[in-house]
Scaffold this motif. Sequence first.
Motif, PDB file in Angstrom:
ATOM      1  N   ALA A 241      44.053  27.822  72.419  1.00  0.00           N
ATOM      2  CA  ALA A 241      44.786  27.297  73.570  1.00  0.00           C
ATOM      3  C   ALA A 241      46.106  28.033  73.739  1.00  0.00           C
ATOM      4  CB  ALA A 241      45.045  25.814  73.391  1.00  0.00           C
ATOM      5  N   PRO A 242      46.512  28.290  74.988  1.00  0.00           N
ATOM      6  CA  PRO A 242      47.771  29.000  75.217  1.00  0.00           C
ATOM      7  C   PRO A 242      48.977  28.116  74.994  1.00  0.00           C
ATOM      8  CG  PRO A 242      46.790  28.379  77.302  1.00  0.00           C
ATOM      9  CD  PRO A 242      45.811  27.983  76.247  1.00  0.00           C
ATOM     10  N   ALA A 243      50.018  28.692  74.419  1.00  0.00           N
ATOM     11  CA  ALA A 243      51.297  27.988  74.249  1.00  0.00           C
ATOM     12  C   ALA A 243      52.400  29.014  74.428  1.00  0.00           C
ATOM     13  CB  ALA A 243      51.384  27.341  72.874  1.00  0.00           C
ATOM     14  N   SER A 244      53.294  28.782  75.378  1.00  0.00           N
ATOM     15  CA  SER A 244      54.294  29.786  75.731  1.00  0.00           C
ATOM     16  C   SER A 244      55.450  29.856  74.742  1.00  0.00           C
ATOM     17  CB  SER A 244      54.830  29.506  77.136  1.00  0.00           C
ATOM     18  OG  SER A 244      55.350  28.185  77.210  1.00  0.00           O
ATOM     19  N   ASN A 245      55.658  28.797  73.964  1.00  0.00           N
ATOM     20  CA  ASN A 245      56.737  28.771  72.978  1.00  0.00           C
ATOM     21  C   ASN A 245      56.414  27.709  71.937  1.00  0.00           C
ATOM     22  OD1 ASN A 245      57.703  26.169  74.029  1.00  0.00           O
ATOM     23  ND2 ASN A 245      58.444  27.367  75.768  1.00  0.00           N
ATOM     24  N   LEU A 252      51.007  20.726  72.328  1.00  0.00           N
ATOM     25  CA  LEU A 252      49.570  20.922  72.441  1.00  0.00           C
ATOM     26  C   LEU A 252      48.867  20.547  71.135  1.00  0.00           C
ATOM     27  CD1 LEU A 252      47.696  23.676  74.254  1.00  0.00           C
ATOM     28  CD2 LEU A 252      47.173  23.339  71.839  1.00  0.00           C
ATOM     29  N   PHE A 253      49.431  20.955  70.016  1.00  0.00           N
ATOM     30  CA  PHE A 253      48.903  20.654  68.682  1.00  0.00           C
ATOM     31  C   PHE A 253      48.768  19.144  68.502  1.00  0.00           C
ATOM     32  CE2 PHE A 253      49.310  19.928  64.123  1.00  0.00           C
ATOM     33  CZ  PHE A 253      48.666  20.998  63.525  1.00  0.00           C
ATOM     34  N   ALA A 254      49.846  18.413  68.832  1.00  0.00           N
ATOM     35  CA  ALA A 254      49.851  16.957  68.668  1.00  0.00           C
ATOM     36  C   ALA A 254      48.876  16.294  69.639  1.00  0.00           C
ATOM     37  CB  ALA A 254      51.262  16.412  68.876  1.00  0.00           C
ATOM     38  N   ASP A 268      42.271  17.359  60.907  1.00  0.00           N
ATOM     39  CA  ASP A 268      42.254  18.607  60.149  1.00  0.00           C
ATOM     40  C   ASP A 268      40.956  19.387  60.346  1.00  0.00           C
ATOM     41  OD1 ASP A 268      44.786  18.191  59.144  1.00  0.00           O
ATOM     42  OD2 ASP A 268      44.084  17.217  57.308  1.00  0.00           O
ATOM     43  N   SER A 269      39.965  18.753  60.973  1.00  0.00           N
ATOM     44  CA  SER A 269      38.702  19.455  61.229  1.00  0.00           C
ATOM     45  C   SER A 269      38.786  20.328  62.475  1.00  0.00           C
ATOM     46  CB  SER A 269      37.556  18.449  61.382  1.00  0.00           C
ATOM     47  OG  SER A 269      37.699  17.698  62.582  1.00  0.00           O
ATOM     48  N   ILE A 270      39.967  20.340  63.114  1.00  0.00           N
ATOM     49  CA  ILE A 270      40.201  21.199  64.276  1.00  0.00           C
ATOM     50  C   ILE A 270      41.339  22.156  63.945  1.00  0.00           C
ATOM     51  CG2 ILE A 270      40.774  21.303  66.725  1.00  0.00           C
ATOM     52  CD1 ILE A 270      39.837  18.469  67.027  1.00  0.00           C
ATOM     53  N   LYS A 271      41.110  23.445  64.096  1.00  0.00           N
ATOM     54  CA  LYS A 271      42.137  24.457  63.851  1.00  0.00           C
ATOM     55  C   LYS A 271      42.665  24.958  65.202  1.00  0.00           C
ATOM     56  CE  LYS A 271      40.973  24.086  59.541  1.00  0.00           C
ATOM     57  NZ  LYS A 271      41.809  23.244  58.640  1.00  0.00           N
ATOM     58  N   ILE A 272      43.960  24.797  65.408  1.00  0.00           N
ATOM     59  CA  ILE A 272      44.598  25.210  66.659  1.00  0.00           C
ATOM     60  C   ILE A 272      45.164  26.623  66.487  1.00  0.00           C
ATOM     61  CG2 ILE A 272      46.277  24.616  68.440  1.00  0.00           C
ATOM     62  CD1 ILE A 272      44.240  22.416  68.055  1.00  0.00           C
ATOM     63  N   LEU A 273      44.638  27.576  67.246  1.00  0.00           N
ATOM     64  CA  LEU A 273      45.049  28.982  67.115  1.00  0.00           C
ATOM     65  C   LEU A 273      45.472  29.524  68.481  1.00  0.00           C
ATOM     66  CD1 LEU A 273      42.169  30.423  64.859  1.00  0.00           C
ATOM     67  CD2 LEU A 273      44.211  29.171  64.154  1.00  0.00           C
ATOM     68  N   PRO A 274      46.721  29.348  68.880  1.00  0.00           N
ATOM     69  CA  PRO A 274      47.163  29.906  70.164  1.00  0.00           C
ATOM     70  C   PRO A 274      47.122  31.431  70.152  1.00  0.00           C
ATOM     71  CG  PRO A 274      49.027  29.058  68.917  1.00  0.00           C
ATOM     72  CD  PRO A 274      47.793  28.629  68.190  1.00  0.00           C
ATOM     73  N   GLY A 275      46.879  31.998  71.323  1.00  0.00           N
ATOM     74  CA  GLY A 275      46.872  33.450  71.440  1.00  0.00           C
ATOM     75  C   GLY A 275      48.280  34.005  71.442  1.00  0.00           C
ATOM     76  N   VAL A 276      48.487  35.133  70.763  1.00  0.00           N
ATOM     77  CA  VAL A 276      49.804  35.766  70.733  1.00  0.00           C
ATOM     78  C   VAL A 276      49.644  37.283  70.701  1.00  0.00           C
ATOM     79  CG1 VAL A 276      49.950  35.552  68.202  1.00  0.00           C
ATOM     80  CG2 VAL A 276      52.037  35.911  69.545  1.00  0.00           C
ATOM     81  N   GLU A 384      54.034  22.557  62.593  1.00  0.00           N
ATOM     82  CA  GLU A 384      52.849  22.041  63.289  1.00  0.00           C
ATOM     83  C   GLU A 384      52.818  22.447  64.754  1.00  0.00           C
ATOM     84  OE1 GLU A 384      52.449  17.844  62.408  1.00  0.00           O
ATOM     85  OE2 GLU A 384      51.539  18.329  60.477  1.00  0.00           O
ATOM     86  N   GLY A 385      53.095  23.734  64.957  1.00  0.00           N
ATOM     87  CA  GLY A 385      52.882  24.322  66.267  1.00  0.00           C
ATOM     88  C   GLY A 385      51.498  24.934  66.359  1.00  0.00           C
ATOM     89  N   SER A 386      50.914  25.237  65.189  1.00  0.00           N
ATOM     90  CA  SER A 386      49.576  25.823  65.143  1.00  0.00           C
ATOM     91  C   SER A 386      49.065  25.809  63.711  1.00  0.00           C
ATOM     92  CB  SER A 386      49.599  27.270  65.653  1.00  0.00           C
ATOM     93  OG  SER A 386      50.214  28.133  64.701  1.00  0.00           O
ATOM     94  N   ASP A 387      47.765  26.086  63.576  1.00  0.00           N
ATOM     95  CA  ASP A 387      47.163  26.313  62.249  1.00  0.00           C
ATOM     96  C   ASP A 387      47.029  27.805  61.971  1.00  0.00           C
ATOM     97  OD1 ASP A 387      46.446  23.541  61.373  1.00  0.00           O
ATOM     98  OD2 ASP A 387      45.265  23.580  63.209  1.00  0.00           O
ATOM     99  N   GLY A 388      47.421  28.610  62.928  1.00  0.00           N
ATOM    100  CA  GLY A 388      47.296  30.056  62.828  1.00  0.00           C
ATOM    101  C   GLY A 388      47.364  30.634  64.229  1.00  0.00           C
ATOM    102  N   PHE A 389      46.797  31.807  64.406  1.00  0.00           N
ATOM    103  CA  PHE A 389      46.911  32.488  65.700  1.00  0.00           C
ATOM    104  C   PHE A 389      45.659  33.299  66.013  1.00  0.00           C
ATOM    105  CE2 PHE A 389      51.183  31.873  64.084  1.00  0.00           C
ATOM    106  CZ  PHE A 389      51.830  31.329  65.190  1.00  0.00           C
ATOM    107  N   ASN A 390      45.422  33.463  67.303  1.00  0.00           N
ATOM    108  CA  ASN A 390      44.418  34.400  67.794  1.00  0.00           C
ATOM    109  C   ASN A 390      45.196  35.637  68.233  1.00  0.00           C
ATOM    110  OD1 ASN A 390      41.749  35.074  68.332  1.00  0.00           O
ATOM    111  ND2 ASN A 390      41.834  34.346  70.431  1.00  0.00           N
ATOM    112  N   ILE A 391      45.167  36.668  67.401  1.00  0.00           N
ATOM    113  CA  ILE A 391      46.030  37.826  67.581  1.00  0.00           C
ATOM    114  C   ILE A 391      45.484  38.765  68.655  1.00  0.00           C
ATOM    115  CG2 ILE A 391      47.144  39.788  66.448  1.00  0.00           C
ATOM    116  CD1 ILE A 391      48.005  37.072  65.354  1.00  0.00           C
TER     117      ILE A 391
END
Length: 442
Positions: A241-245, A252-254, A268-276, A384-391
């Motif tokens: 999911a996109p997150a600008s900051n 979005l995470f919450a 915890d069964s969902i990993k949030i990976l915003p694109g960056v 808790e802004g993300s669990d990682g990133f989609n690079i």
Amino acid sequence: MTKTKQLKLGAFMRPISIHTGAWRYPNALPDANFNFPTIKKLIQKLEQGKFDAFFMADHLAVLNMPIAALQRSHTVTSFEPFTLLSALATATEHIGLVATASTTYDAPFHIARRFASLDHISEGRAGWNIVTTSNPDAALNFGLEEELEHDERYRRAREFYDVVTGLWDSFADDAFIRDVESGIYFDPDKLHVLGHKGKYLSVRGPLNIARPVQGYPVIVQAGASDAGRQLAAETAEVVFAPASNLEAGKALFADIKGRAKAIGRDPDSIKILPGVLVIVGETIEEAIAKRAHLDSLVHYDSGIASLNSALGYDVSGFDPDGALPEIPQSNGSRSARDRIVSLAQRENLTIRQLAQRIGSYGGLAFVGTAKAIADQMEQWLFEEGSDGFNIMFPFVPEGLNDFVEKVVPELQRRGIFRKEYEGKTLRENLGLSRPPNQFFQS
């Protein structure tokens, strides 16, 4: 601070770079989108860097933009994802293989069979990025005069998910006994006929392939609009999911994890990976200069076309040096439209400036030294802004190599990213459980 959390990293690789000017950057590879030997080297480099997954987005039409912009686009040609990922499965051992497949213009039986096949070929590394296609030109390629209404696409997608997962569960895990002496290949008591008849879909089943290695390939969702977030909360295991900051990322995470908890899922069964988009320099000044050079390679024809597409509204007839006019909602991506309108208002951008930004890349970007980029990633993880990133890489191979050779070691030094893969399957590496068969007990 006890560093128990671990970053999860995907690599957004279709297009090979999201940036419109990437193919023109010095020493970049202009044909990277459609060059298999190059793509094979890139995914092997990502695996060397212990990335969780290689993510191949897909489009079902040449991008709907004026020819003046289209002629400048490096996305006009690319591989069909299942063909490419099946080939890449034989060239890699651990990295996940995630493909986009549309619930709007494909059949559940096809989707279920292709992903099950990819999961078996890769020995458990497949992931399905569920999308509800909003490109009007895609509708024309499938015999339709117009695309489905926004919320209707998501209602169809929810039923589509139920059908596909039901098809994956057609056979029990131990159905194939292959008893040579008796001549019995499989146990018919361990075969389930789905017999689905719903509002949008009618599918008898069963699927003519054994249950996937992972039970289900990992389910990936975008989850930006309200309907998208709800679908993600109900079905997704990874959310791109996109997150600008950072503040937007936290919200979005919450929101998505809160929705999941409300319906009885473990957040915890969902990993949030915003694109960056990540641009690495030896100094901050060098990184900023790389970004500026990259952005300068985007022609205005490309920029205004990208802006119109993202808005779902043509602003090319307005004063380029004036403010963005009132933009109505369209049947396209509402989250993209809202994000751009917010950006224009927040930074008081003209249409020309906005076109330059969107035509290059207007989303979240980390631009700096390897240490500074690792600082930001660590902050997002622990706040808790993300669990990682989609690079997303600015250009290849240099941009990808910079991340693997400079940022990854810094993350590993801090103890927040793996040095070795945890297992063989994508689920094992993401820390996700294998779903039980809904029709048969183990």
